[in-house]
Design a protein around this motif. Structure first.
Motif, mmCIF file in Angstrom:
data_model
loop_
_atom_site.group_PDB
_atom_site.id
_atom_site.type_symbol
_atom_site.label_atom_id
_atom_site.label_comp_id
_atom_site.label_asym_id
_atom_site.label_seq_id
_atom_site.Cartn_x
_atom_site.Cartn_y
_atom_site.Cartn_z
ATOM 1 N N ILE A 144 8.750 -11.177 -3.903
ATOM 2 C CA ILE A 144 8.580 -9.770 -3.549
ATOM 3 C C ILE A 144 9.804 -9.007 -4.031
ATOM 4 C CG2 ILE A 144 8.282 -8.108 -1.684
ATOM 5 C CD1 ILE A 144 6.824 -10.231 -0.113
ATOM 6 N N TRP A 145 9.520 -7.925 -4.739
ATOM 7 C CA TRP A 145 10.566 -7.137 -5.396
ATOM 8 C C TRP A 145 10.628 -5.746 -4.772
ATOM 9 C CZ3 TRP A 145 12.771 -10.178 -9.248
ATOM 10 C CH2 TRP A 145 11.985 -11.263 -9.687
ATOM 11 N N ALA A 146 11.837 -5.197 -4.709
ATOM 12 C CA ALA A 146 12.038 -3.828 -4.237
ATOM 13 C C ALA A 146 12.821 -3.062 -5.290
ATOM 14 C CB ALA A 146 12.783 -3.807 -2.907
ATOM 15 N N GLN A 147 12.484 -1.804 -5.444
ATOM 16 C CA GLN A 147 13.159 -0.978 -6.441
ATOM 17 C C GLN A 147 14.567 -0.629 -5.976
ATOM 18 O OE1 GLN A 147 10.753 2.215 -8.020
ATOM 19 N NE2 GLN A 147 12.565 3.446 -8.448
ATOM 20 N N ARG A 148 15.501 -0.719 -6.899
ATOM 21 C CA ARG A 148 16.889 -0.363 -6.639
ATOM 22 C C ARG A 148 17.355 0.622 -7.715
ATOM 23 N NH1 ARG A 148 15.802 -2.110 -2.419
ATOM 24 N NH2 ARG A 148 16.700 -3.882 -1.305
ATOM 25 N N CYS B 224 4.216 -4.958 7.538
ATOM 26 C CA CYS B 224 4.000 -4.450 6.167
ATOM 27 C C CYS B 224 2.680 -4.909 5.590
ATOM 28 C CB CYS B 224 5.144 -4.902 5.270
ATOM 29 S SG CYS B 224 6.752 -4.279 5.741
ATOM 30 N N GLY B 225 1.815 -5.448 6.423
ATOM 31 C CA GLY B 225 0.538 -5.936 5.939
ATOM 32 C C GLY B 225 0.564 -7.425 5.668
ATOM 33 N N ARG B 226 -0.535 -7.897 5.097
ATOM 34 C CA ARG B 226 -0.673 -9.306 4.779
ATOM 35 C C ARG B 226 -0.793 -9.513 3.278
ATOM 36 N NH1 ARG B 226 -5.038 -10.398 9.644
ATOM 37 N NH2 ARG B 226 -3.653 -11.558 11.045
ATOM 38 N N LEU B 227 -0.254 -10.629 2.826
ATOM 39 C CA LEU B 227 -0.453 -11.076 1.455
ATOM 40 C C LEU B 227 -1.436 -12.232 1.464
ATOM 41 C CD1 LEU B 227 3.104 -11.244 -0.183
ATOM 42 C CD2 LEU B 227 1.297 -9.604 -0.680
ATOM 43 N N ALA B 228 -2.466 -12.127 0.622
ATOM 44 C CA ALA B 228 -3.366 -13.256 0.400
ATOM 45 C C ALA B 228 -3.130 -13.786 -1.002
ATOM 46 C CB ALA B 228 -4.820 -12.828 0.566
ATOM 47 N N THR B 229 -3.157 -15.101 -1.151
ATOM 48 C CA THR B 229 -2.986 -15.700 -2.468
ATOM 49 C C THR B 229 -4.155 -16.630 -2.769
ATOM 50 O OG1 THR B 229 -1.673 -17.563 -1.593
ATOM 51 C CG2 THR B 229 -0.474 -15.604 -2.338
ATOM 52 N N TYR C 253 -2.848 -17.847 -8.947
ATOM 53 C CA TYR C 253 -3.514 -16.986 -9.913
ATOM 54 C C TYR C 253 -3.739 -15.559 -9.431
ATOM 55 C CZ TYR C 253 -4.561 -21.373 -12.285
ATOM 56 O OH TYR C 253 -4.450 -22.586 -12.919
ATOM 57 N N SER C 254 -3.657 -15.329 -8.131
ATOM 58 C CA SER C 254 -4.012 -14.011 -7.622
ATOM 59 C C SER C 254 -3.259 -13.723 -6.338
ATOM 60 C CB SER C 254 -5.529 -13.932 -7.368
ATOM 61 O OG SER C 254 -5.913 -12.660 -6.895
ATOM 62 N N VAL C 255 -2.980 -12.428 -6.119
ATOM 63 C CA VAL C 255 -2.348 -11.990 -4.880
ATOM 64 C C VAL C 255 -2.891 -10.613 -4.537
ATOM 65 C CG1 VAL C 255 -0.358 -10.986 -6.092
ATOM 66 C CG2 VAL C 255 -0.146 -11.647 -3.676
ATOM 67 N N SER C 256 -3.083 -10.367 -3.242
ATOM 68 C CA SER C 256 -3.582 -9.068 -2.778
ATOM 69 C C SER C 256 -2.818 -8.676 -1.526
ATOM 70 C CB SER C 256 -5.079 -9.136 -2.491
ATOM 71 O OG SER C 256 -5.582 -7.889 -2.051
ATOM 72 N N TRP C 257 -2.422 -7.392 -1.461
ATOM 73 C CA TRP C 257 -1.630 -6.886 -0.351
ATOM 74 C C TRP C 257 -2.498 -5.970 0.495
ATOM 75 C CZ3 TRP C 257 4.192 -6.760 -1.336
ATOM 76 C CH2 TRP C 257 4.898 -6.638 -0.125
ATOM 77 N N SER C 258 -2.610 -6.261 1.783
ATOM 78 C CA SER C 258 -3.476 -5.493 2.675
ATOM 79 C C SER C 258 -2.765 -4.281 3.240
ATOM 80 C CB SER C 258 -3.966 -6.370 3.832
ATOM 81 O OG SER C 258 -2.935 -6.528 4.795
ATOM 82 N N GLU C 259 -3.551 -3.426 3.885
ATOM 83 C CA GLU C 259 -2.983 -2.341 4.673
ATOM 84 C C GLU C 259 -2.166 -2.924 5.832
ATOM 85 O OE1 GLU C 259 -3.132 0.963 4.529
ATOM 86 O OE2 GLU C 259 -4.500 1.273 2.856
ATOM 87 N N THR D 147 0.807 -1.218 0.000
ATOM 88 C CA THR D 147 0.000 0.000 0.000
ATOM 89 C C THR D 147 0.840 1.268 0.000
ATOM 90 O OG1 THR D 147 -0.209 -0.119 2.418
ATOM 91 C CG2 THR D 147 -1.962 -1.138 1.093
ATOM 92 N N ASN D 148 2.093 1.176 0.467
ATOM 93 C CA ASN D 148 2.980 2.337 0.409
ATOM 94 C C ASN D 148 3.812 2.374 -0.875
ATOM 95 O OD1 ASN D 148 4.870 0.334 0.828
ATOM 96 N ND2 ASN D 148 5.589 1.097 2.802
ATOM 97 N N GLY D 149 3.649 1.364 -1.728
ATOM 98 C CA GLY D 149 4.351 1.320 -3.000
ATOM 99 C C GLY D 149 5.797 0.900 -2.926
ATOM 100 N N LYS D 150 6.265 0.519 -1.761
ATOM 101 C CA LYS D 150 7.682 0.196 -1.586
ATOM 102 C C LYS D 150 8.039 -1.163 -2.177
ATOM 103 C CE LYS D 150 11.194 0.188 2.088
ATOM 104 N NZ LYS D 150 11.420 0.375 3.555
ATOM 105 N N TYR D 151 7.068 -2.084 -2.183
ATOM 106 C CA TYR D 151 7.329 -3.445 -2.636
ATOM 107 C C TYR D 151 6.287 -3.868 -3.670
ATOM 108 C CZ TYR D 151 9.972 -3.417 1.746
ATOM 109 O OH TYR D 151 10.826 -3.086 2.759
ATOM 110 N N LEU D 152 6.690 -4.819 -4.517
ATOM 111 C CA LEU D 152 5.803 -5.413 -5.503
ATOM 112 C C LEU D 152 5.824 -6.922 -5.321
ATOM 113 C CD1 LEU D 152 4.068 -5.299 -8.125
ATOM 114 C CD2 LEU D 152 6.217 -5.403 -9.420
ATOM 115 N N ALA D 153 4.654 -7.515 -5.133
ATOM 116 C CA ALA D 153 4.535 -8.973 -5.027
ATOM 117 C C ALA D 153 4.052 -9.528 -6.351
ATOM 118 C CB ALA D 153 3.575 -9.356 -3.910
ATOM 119 N N SER D 154 4.565 -10.683 -6.742
ATOM 120 C CA SER D 154 4.128 -11.344 -7.968
ATOM 121 C C SER D 154 3.923 -12.828 -7.702
ATOM 122 C CB SER D 154 5.156 -11.141 -9.092
ATOM 123 O OG SER D 154 6.422 -11.674 -8.732
#
Length: 368
Positions: free
Chosen positions: A246-250, A298-303, A285-291, A230-237
């Motif tokens: 989980i990816w972080a920008q460098r 950093c929140g929860r990931l649901a898959t 097939y799906s992932v969602s990142w919570s507050e 939710t803060n845009g710091k990480y990307l889950a795939s």
């Protein structure tokens, strides 16, 4: 260990349900299906429902098609059954308005829906351009931009000029296979796309055009979906290779010479955490990142997975990176059916919507 508690079942679609989308207030839920329709649902008494008073320990997933019915705490408030000529694959509420919707279909079109005087939704625009199946639609955070992607390997970016007027401002053809999903960064004008070519691309605006600013490689099979924290710091795939990454920008010092005509190398992403392929037993097939919770995580990931299970992971920052710990695995969340989409409620913490090939939408609660 925390558990997902089934709070409601929403029954009405006559085909598999592909995707769910909460509105900005977290009160209404839009769904889309292989039956060519979209539906909008809402709790009869939102304050009572989200207090948790309607949850009963005895409520279980009902796998009997004949006995299924919508829970008494929810209702279908609208059916949009003239949406498209084929499967409606993706649906998204516009994030700054209460009523506007976008739907993307296997008929190759994307429809924009809105209401007048709180009446039923009407189609105010049809966006055409994809050569065949449109797979995903997503609004930018401010609602000014709309992204679509499809089987034709392309990503389209549209700009809203108000009153149902949209202009295509870029067509991006860098993926080499069909594109499964698009998702916008929550705080920046960055778009991520996920593809059958096993890669993720991050797009940004450059000199009045959109360019590929990063190609993220690491998955060994189709990348089905992703979500930003939710803060845009990480990307889950998530992927057909059964991993969550989980990816972080460098900071980037340069790019590959064969990265493509549209490539402008100024972003780079590093995989800083991975859920190994031993946790999920089939494609994810799906992932969602919570507050984040109030505990500083950093929140929860649901898959949502092809093994019929919804999993929830807690994500916490450490000095060396991220910890991703499995908190809950809800087996047979949609009976023996694949789970096509999971989505955390944006306003009510702990509430999760899921949908699957069984044609049912389920609302779950997990204590924060």
């Amino acid at each position: 260990m925390p558990q997902l508690k089934l709070a409601a079942e929403l029954v009405g679609h006559e085909g598999r349900v592909w995707q769910v989308s909460w509105d900005a207030s977290g009160t209404r839920l839009a769904t889309c299906s292989g039956d060519k329709s979209a539906r909008i649902w809402a709790p009869i008494s939102p304050s009572q429902f989200y207090s948790g008073d309607t949850i009963t320990e005895s409520m279980q997933v009902d796998t009997d098609d004949d006995d299924r019915k919508t829970s008494s705490s929810w209702q279908c408030i609208e059916v949009i059954d003239n949406a498209h000529k084929r499967t409606v694959r993706s649906i998204a509420f516009e994030p700054t308005q209460s009523n506007a919707l976008a739907t993307a279909s296997f008929d190759g079109t994307t429809a924009i829906w809105d209401t007048a005087d709180n009446s039923t939704h009407e189609c105010i625009a049809t966006l055409e351009g994809h050569e065949n199946e449109a797979k995903s639609v997503a609004w930018s955070t401010n609602g000014q931009l709309l992204a679509t992607c499809g089987r034709d390997k392309s990503v389209w970016i549209w700009e809203s000029n108000g009153e149902g007027d949209f202009d295509c401002i870029s067509v991006l053809m860098e993926h080499t296979q069909d594109v499964k999903m698009v998702v916008w960064h929550p705080t920046q004008d960055l778009l991520a796309s996920f593809s059958y070519d096993n890669t993720i691309r991050v797009w940004k605006e450059d000199d009045d055009d959109w360019v590929s600013a990063a190609t993220i490689a690491g998955h060994t099979s189709t990348v089905w979906a992703g979500d930003f924290s939710t803060n845009g710091k990480y990307l889950a795939s998530v992927s057909d290779d059964r991993t969550v990454r989980i990816w972080a920008q460098r900071a980037s010092e340069g790019g590959s010479a064969d990265a493509g005509f549209y490539y402008r190398p100024d972003l780079s992403y590093e995989c800083i955490a991975k859920v190994p392929d031993s946790v999920h037993t089939r494609a994810i097939y799906s992932v969602s990142w919570s507050e984040p919770s109030d505990n500083g995580d950093c929140g929860r990931l649901a898959t949502g997975c092809g093994d019929n299970t919804v999993r929830v992971f807690k994500v916490t920052e450490t000095e060396s990176g991220l910890n991703v710990d499995l908190e809950c695995a809800q087996e047979y969340a949609h009976g023996l059916s694949d789970i096509n989409c999971v989505k955390w409620n944006p306003k009510h913490k702990g509430w999760l919507a899921t949908c699957g090939d069984d044609g049912v939408v389920r609302i779950w609660y997990m204590e924060p």
